[in-house]
Design an enzyme around this catalytic site. Sequence first.
Site, PDB file in Angstrom:
ATOM      1  CG  ASP A   1      14.491  77.652  13.562  1.00 49.01           C
ATOM      2  OD1 ASP A   1      14.135  78.297  14.612  1.00 49.01           O
ATOM      3  OD2 ASP A   1      15.598  76.929  13.409  1.00 49.01           O
TER       4      ASP A   1
ATOM      5  CG  HIS B   1      18.460  76.631  19.469  1.00 47.23           C
ATOM      6  ND1 HIS B   1      17.863  76.409  18.258  1.00 47.23           N
ATOM      7  CD2 HIS B   1      17.954  75.431  20.031  1.00 47.23           C
ATOM      8  CE1 HIS B   1      17.165  75.413  18.230  1.00 47.23           C
ATOM      9  NE2 HIS B   1      17.150  74.481  19.219  1.00 47.23           N
TER      10      HIS B   1
ATOM     11  CG  HIS C   1      17.601  75.956  10.586  1.00 40.68           C
ATOM     12  ND1 HIS C   1      17.605  75.605  11.871  1.00 40.68           N
ATOM     13  CD2 HIS C   1      18.167  75.137   9.909  1.00 40.68           C
ATOM     14  CE1 HIS C   1      18.345  74.603  11.761  1.00 40.68           C
ATOM     15  NE2 HIS C   1      18.731  74.153  10.777  1.00 40.68           N
TER      16      HIS C   1
ATOM     17  CD  GLU D   1      14.692  80.455  17.842  1.00 39.81           C
ATOM     18  OE1 GLU D   1      14.759  80.166  16.593  1.00 39.81           O
ATOM     19  OE2 GLU D   1      15.397  79.615  18.557  1.00 39.81           O
TER      20      GLU D   1
ATOM     21  CD  GLU E   1      21.738  75.139  12.810  1.00 42.46           C
ATOM     22  OE1 GLU E   1      20.931  76.050  12.624  1.00 42.46           O
ATOM     23  OE2 GLU E   1      22.229  74.771  13.823  1.00 42.46           O
TER      24      GLU E   1
ATOM     25  CG  HIS F   1      13.044  75.566  18.598  1.00 37.80           C
ATOM     26  ND1 HIS F   1      13.229  74.905  17.404  1.00 37.80           N
ATOM     27  CD2 HIS F   1      13.740  76.757  18.340  1.00 37.80           C
ATOM     28  CE1 HIS F   1      13.866  75.567  16.374  1.00 37.80           C
ATOM     29  NE2 HIS F   1      14.354  76.850  17.184  1.00 37.80           N
TER      30      HIS F   1
ATOM     31  CD  GLU G   1      17.182  73.207  15.138  1.00 33.68           C
ATOM     32  OE1 GLU G   1      16.414  74.630  14.672  1.00 33.68           O
ATOM     33  OE2 GLU G   1      18.405  73.366  14.884  1.00 33.68           O
TER      34      GLU G   1
HETATM   35 ZN    ZN Z   1      15.181  78.380  16.211  1.00 36.59          ZN
HETATM   36 MN    MN Z   2      17.198  76.486  14.148  1.00 34.77          MN
END
Ligand code: ZN
Ligand code: MN
Length: 254
Positions: free
Chosen positions: A44, A174, A119, A179, A121, A35, A33
Amino acid sequence: MSALLMSSLSWVAYQERLQKDDLVLLLPCGALEQHGPHLPLGTDALLSGAIAQAVAERINGLVAPTLSYGYKSQPKSGGGQHFPGTTSLDGQSLSQMTRDVVREFARHGIKNLVVVDGHYENQWFLTEGIDLALRELGIANPLRIMRLEYWDFCTEATLNHVFPDGFPGFALEHAAVIETSLMLHFYPDLVALDQLPTDPPANFPPYDVYPTRIEWIPPSGVLSSAQGATATKGLLMAEQITASIAAAIQHEFG
Ligand code: ZN
Ligand code: MN
Protein backbone atom coordinates in the site's frame (compact mmCIF):
# COMPACT_ATOMS: atom_id res chain seq x y z
CA MET A 1 14.04 13.37 -11.57
CA SER A 2 15.48 14.09 -8.10
CA ALA A 3 13.33 17.24 -8.20
CA LEU A 4 10.30 15.03 -7.55
CA LEU A 5 11.21 13.93 -4.04
CA MET A 6 11.10 16.33 -1.13
CA SER A 7 13.54 14.16 0.83
CA SER A 8 16.20 14.54 -1.85
CA LEU A 9 16.08 18.36 -1.92
CA SER A 10 18.14 20.67 0.27
CA TRP A 11 16.15 23.19 2.30
CA VAL A 12 17.39 25.86 -0.06
CA ALA A 13 16.17 24.01 -3.14
CA TYR A 14 12.88 23.28 -1.38
CA GLN A 15 12.41 26.95 -0.52
CA GLU A 16 12.99 27.80 -4.16
CA ARG A 17 10.27 25.40 -5.25
CA LEU A 18 7.91 27.09 -2.77
CA GLN A 19 8.19 30.35 -4.70
CA LYS A 20 5.89 28.94 -7.38
CA ASP A 21 2.25 29.24 -6.36
CA ASP A 22 1.23 26.21 -8.42
CA LEU A 23 3.53 23.86 -6.46
CA VAL A 24 1.59 20.82 -5.24
CA LEU A 25 2.96 18.68 -2.43
CA LEU A 26 1.78 15.07 -2.52
CA LEU A 27 1.77 13.00 0.66
CA PRO A 28 1.45 9.25 -0.01
CA CYS A 29 -0.01 7.16 2.81
CA GLY A 30 0.18 3.39 3.06
CA ALA A 31 0.51 0.57 5.53
CA LEU A 32 2.74 -2.31 6.50
CA GLU A 33 0.24 -5.12 5.98
CA GLN A 34 0.07 -8.67 4.68
CA HIS A 35 -0.78 -8.83 0.97
CA GLY A 36 -0.88 -12.57 0.43
CA PRO A 37 2.14 -14.76 -0.30
CA HIS A 38 2.84 -13.02 -3.63
CA LEU A 39 3.05 -9.32 -2.68
CA PRO A 40 5.27 -7.47 -0.19
CA LEU A 41 4.10 -6.10 3.15
CA GLY A 42 4.74 -2.57 1.93
CA THR A 43 2.38 -2.82 -1.06
CA ASP A 44 0.00 0.00 0.00
CA ALA A 45 2.88 2.36 0.77
CA LEU A 46 4.77 1.42 -2.41
CA LEU A 47 1.73 1.93 -4.65
CA SER A 48 0.63 5.23 -3.11
CA GLY A 49 4.22 6.43 -3.46
CA ALA A 50 4.52 5.31 -7.09
CA ILE A 51 1.20 6.87 -8.05
CA ALA A 52 2.06 10.12 -6.24
CA GLN A 53 5.35 10.27 -8.18
CA ALA A 54 3.66 9.57 -11.50
CA VAL A 55 1.15 12.36 -10.75
CA ALA A 56 3.94 14.73 -9.67
CA GLU A 57 5.62 14.24 -13.06
CA ARG A 58 2.50 15.53 -14.82
CA ILE A 59 2.11 18.70 -12.75
CA ASN A 60 4.45 20.95 -10.75
CA GLY A 61 4.51 18.31 -8.04
CA LEU A 62 6.78 17.34 -5.20
CA VAL A 63 6.37 14.10 -3.23
CA ALA A 64 6.82 14.04 0.54
CA PRO A 65 8.12 10.85 2.22
CA THR A 66 5.37 8.24 2.48
CA LEU A 67 3.56 7.66 5.76
CA SER A 68 4.39 3.95 5.70
CA TYR A 69 2.42 2.67 8.69
CA GLY A 70 -1.35 2.71 8.60
CA TYR A 71 -4.46 2.14 10.66
CA LYS A 72 -5.32 -1.42 11.75
CA SER A 73 -6.04 -3.92 9.00
CA GLN A 74 -9.71 -4.88 9.03
CA PRO A 75 -10.74 -8.48 8.26
CA LYS A 76 -13.08 -7.53 5.41
CA SER A 77 -10.74 -5.07 3.67
CA GLY A 78 -7.18 -6.12 4.57
CA GLY A 79 -7.46 -9.57 6.11
CA GLY A 80 -7.19 -8.40 9.73
CA GLN A 81 -4.52 -7.99 12.34
CA HIS A 82 -3.63 -11.65 12.93
CA PHE A 83 -1.04 -12.02 10.15
CA PRO A 84 2.68 -11.82 10.88
CA GLY A 85 4.13 -8.65 9.43
CA THR A 86 0.97 -6.56 9.62
CA THR A 87 2.15 -3.63 11.77
CA SER A 88 -0.46 -1.00 12.51
CA LEU A 89 -1.05 2.27 14.33
CA ASP A 90 -3.83 3.21 16.71
CA GLY A 91 -6.22 5.64 15.05
CA GLN A 92 -5.12 8.49 17.28
CA SER A 93 -1.45 7.95 16.41
CA LEU A 94 -2.16 8.14 12.68
CA SER A 95 -4.41 11.20 13.08
CA GLN A 96 -1.81 13.01 15.14
CA MET A 97 1.05 12.13 12.81
CA THR A 98 -1.05 13.44 9.91
CA ARG A 99 -1.95 16.60 11.86
CA ASP A 100 1.72 17.21 12.69
CA VAL A 101 3.07 16.90 9.14
CA VAL A 102 0.23 18.97 7.67
CA ARG A 103 0.96 21.73 10.21
CA GLU A 104 4.64 21.61 9.27
CA PHE A 105 3.92 21.80 5.53
CA ALA A 106 1.73 24.83 6.23
CA ARG A 107 4.55 26.45 8.20
CA HIS A 108 6.86 25.99 5.17
CA GLY A 109 4.35 27.84 3.03
CA ILE A 110 2.86 24.91 1.11
CA LYS A 111 -0.47 26.05 -0.35
CA ASN A 112 -1.60 22.91 -2.19
CA LEU A 113 -1.41 19.51 -0.52
CA VAL A 114 -2.73 16.22 -1.86
CA VAL A 115 -2.98 13.26 0.51
CA VAL A 116 -2.74 10.12 -1.66
CA ASP A 117 -4.10 7.20 0.34
CA GLY A 118 -3.28 3.62 -0.64
CA HIS A 119 -4.71 1.84 2.43
CA TYR A 120 -8.47 1.71 2.79
CA GLU A 121 -8.50 1.71 6.61
CA ASN A 122 -6.58 5.00 6.82
CA GLN A 123 -9.34 7.12 5.36
CA TRP A 124 -11.08 8.58 8.43
CA PHE A 125 -7.91 8.94 10.48
CA LEU A 126 -6.25 10.93 7.70
CA THR A 127 -9.43 13.00 7.51
CA GLU A 128 -9.27 13.58 11.27
CA GLY A 129 -5.60 14.63 11.10
CA ILE A 130 -6.36 17.07 8.26
CA ASP A 131 -9.29 18.50 10.21
CA LEU A 132 -7.24 18.92 13.41
CA ALA A 133 -4.45 20.66 11.49
CA LEU A 134 -6.83 23.03 9.69
CA ARG A 135 -8.61 23.86 12.93
CA GLU A 136 -5.29 24.73 14.49
CA LEU A 137 -4.07 26.72 11.48
CA GLY A 138 -7.24 28.80 11.30
CA ILE A 139 -9.30 29.83 8.30
CA ALA A 140 -6.86 32.58 7.26
CA ASN A 141 -4.18 30.00 6.37
CA PRO A 142 -3.92 29.63 2.58
CA LEU A 143 -3.32 25.85 2.68
CA ARG A 144 -5.81 23.83 0.61
CA ILE A 145 -5.90 20.05 0.90
CA MET A 146 -7.26 17.29 -1.31
CA ARG A 147 -7.56 13.75 0.12
CA LEU A 148 -8.10 10.79 -2.16
CA GLU A 149 -8.06 7.00 -2.34
CA TYR A 150 -6.37 6.31 -5.68
CA TRP A 151 -8.59 3.38 -6.73
CA ASP A 152 -11.66 5.66 -6.74
CA PHE A 153 -10.22 7.19 -9.93
CA CYS A 154 -10.50 3.90 -11.88
CA THR A 155 -13.11 4.54 -14.58
CA GLU A 156 -15.77 2.03 -15.54
CA ALA A 157 -14.06 1.60 -18.94
CA THR A 158 -10.80 0.69 -17.21
CA LEU A 159 -12.54 -1.71 -14.83
CA ASN A 160 -14.30 -3.39 -17.80
CA HIS A 161 -10.87 -3.92 -19.39
CA VAL A 162 -9.25 -5.23 -16.22
CA PHE A 163 -12.20 -7.46 -15.27
CA PRO A 164 -13.65 -8.89 -18.51
CA ASP A 165 -15.72 -11.37 -16.46
CA GLY A 166 -17.15 -8.72 -14.14
CA PHE A 167 -15.74 -6.59 -11.34
CA PRO A 168 -16.05 -8.26 -7.90
CA GLY A 169 -16.01 -4.84 -6.16
CA PHE A 170 -13.33 -2.83 -4.39
CA ALA A 171 -14.16 -4.40 -1.01
CA LEU A 172 -12.54 -7.72 -1.99
CA GLU A 173 -9.70 -6.15 -4.00
CA HIS A 174 -7.10 -6.79 -1.32
CA ALA A 175 -3.90 -8.24 -2.82
CA ALA A 176 -6.08 -9.18 -5.79
CA VAL A 177 -6.12 -8.18 -9.47
CA ILE A 178 -5.81 -4.39 -9.07
CA GLU A 179 -2.96 -4.30 -6.54
CA THR A 180 -1.12 -7.24 -8.12
CA SER A 181 -1.35 -5.70 -11.62
CA LEU A 182 -0.17 -2.29 -10.36
CA MET A 183 2.72 -3.96 -8.53
CA LEU A 184 3.63 -5.89 -11.71
CA HIS A 185 3.78 -2.55 -13.50
CA PHE A 186 5.65 -0.46 -10.91
CA TYR A 187 7.70 -3.08 -9.02
CA PRO A 188 7.83 -6.32 -11.07
CA ASP A 189 10.77 -7.67 -9.06
CA LEU A 190 8.69 -7.60 -5.87
CA VAL A 191 5.89 -9.83 -7.17
CA ALA A 192 6.11 -13.62 -6.76
CA LEU A 193 3.70 -14.75 -9.49
CA ASP A 194 4.47 -18.42 -8.74
CA GLN A 195 2.99 -17.87 -5.26
CA LEU A 196 -0.46 -16.70 -6.42
CA PRO A 197 -2.99 -18.34 -4.11
CA THR A 198 -5.99 -20.23 -5.42
CA ASP A 199 -8.35 -19.64 -2.46
CA PRO A 200 -11.97 -18.95 -3.42
CA PRO A 201 -13.09 -15.35 -2.79
CA ALA A 202 -14.01 -14.44 0.80
CA ASN A 203 -17.73 -14.46 1.59
CA PHE A 204 -18.34 -12.09 4.50
CA PRO A 205 -21.59 -11.49 6.40
CA PRO A 206 -22.82 -7.86 6.55
CA TYR A 207 -21.43 -7.30 10.07
CA ASP A 208 -18.18 -7.55 12.05
CA VAL A 209 -17.48 -9.45 15.27
CA TYR A 210 -14.79 -8.78 17.88
CA PRO A 211 -12.43 -10.48 18.53
CA THR A 212 -11.94 -11.22 14.83
CA ARG A 213 -13.36 -14.53 13.54
CA ILE A 214 -10.15 -15.48 11.76
CA GLU A 215 -11.82 -18.47 10.07
CA TRP A 216 -13.72 -15.93 7.91
CA ILE A 217 -10.45 -14.92 6.25
CA PRO A 218 -8.93 -16.99 3.42
CA PRO A 219 -5.71 -18.47 4.90
CA SER A 220 -3.58 -16.81 2.20
CA GLY A 221 -4.83 -13.36 3.24
CA VAL A 222 -5.99 -12.67 -0.31
CA LEU A 223 -9.69 -11.71 -0.35
CA SER A 224 -10.38 -12.51 -4.02
CA SER A 225 -8.35 -14.11 -6.79
CA ALA A 226 -5.35 -12.32 -8.25
CA GLN A 227 -5.19 -14.83 -11.11
CA GLY A 228 -6.15 -12.30 -13.82
CA ALA A 229 -3.39 -9.86 -12.85
CA THR A 230 -0.98 -8.71 -15.59
CA ALA A 231 1.58 -5.94 -16.02
CA THR A 232 -0.39 -4.71 -19.04
CA LYS A 233 -3.48 -4.18 -16.88
CA GLY A 234 -1.24 -2.46 -14.34
CA LEU A 235 0.08 -0.08 -16.99
CA LEU A 236 -3.44 0.71 -18.21
CA MET A 237 -4.67 1.43 -14.68
CA ALA A 238 -1.56 3.40 -13.71
CA GLU A 239 -1.83 5.66 -16.78
CA GLN A 240 -5.56 6.26 -16.42
CA ILE A 241 -5.56 6.77 -12.64
CA THR A 242 -2.54 9.07 -12.81
CA ALA A 243 -4.04 11.20 -15.59
CA SER A 244 -7.37 11.43 -13.75
CA ILE A 245 -5.76 12.44 -10.45
CA ALA A 246 -3.63 15.07 -12.21
CA ALA A 247 -6.77 16.43 -13.89
CA ALA A 248 -8.62 16.58 -10.56
CA ILE A 249 -5.71 18.47 -8.99
CA GLN A 250 -5.61 20.96 -11.89
CA HIS A 251 -9.37 21.38 -11.52
CA GLU A 252 -9.22 22.09 -7.78
CA PHE A 253 -5.91 23.89 -7.44
CA GLY A 254 -5.12 25.02 -11.01
ZN1 ZN B 1 -3.36 -3.03 -0.24
MN1 MN C 1 -4.34 -2.04 2.85
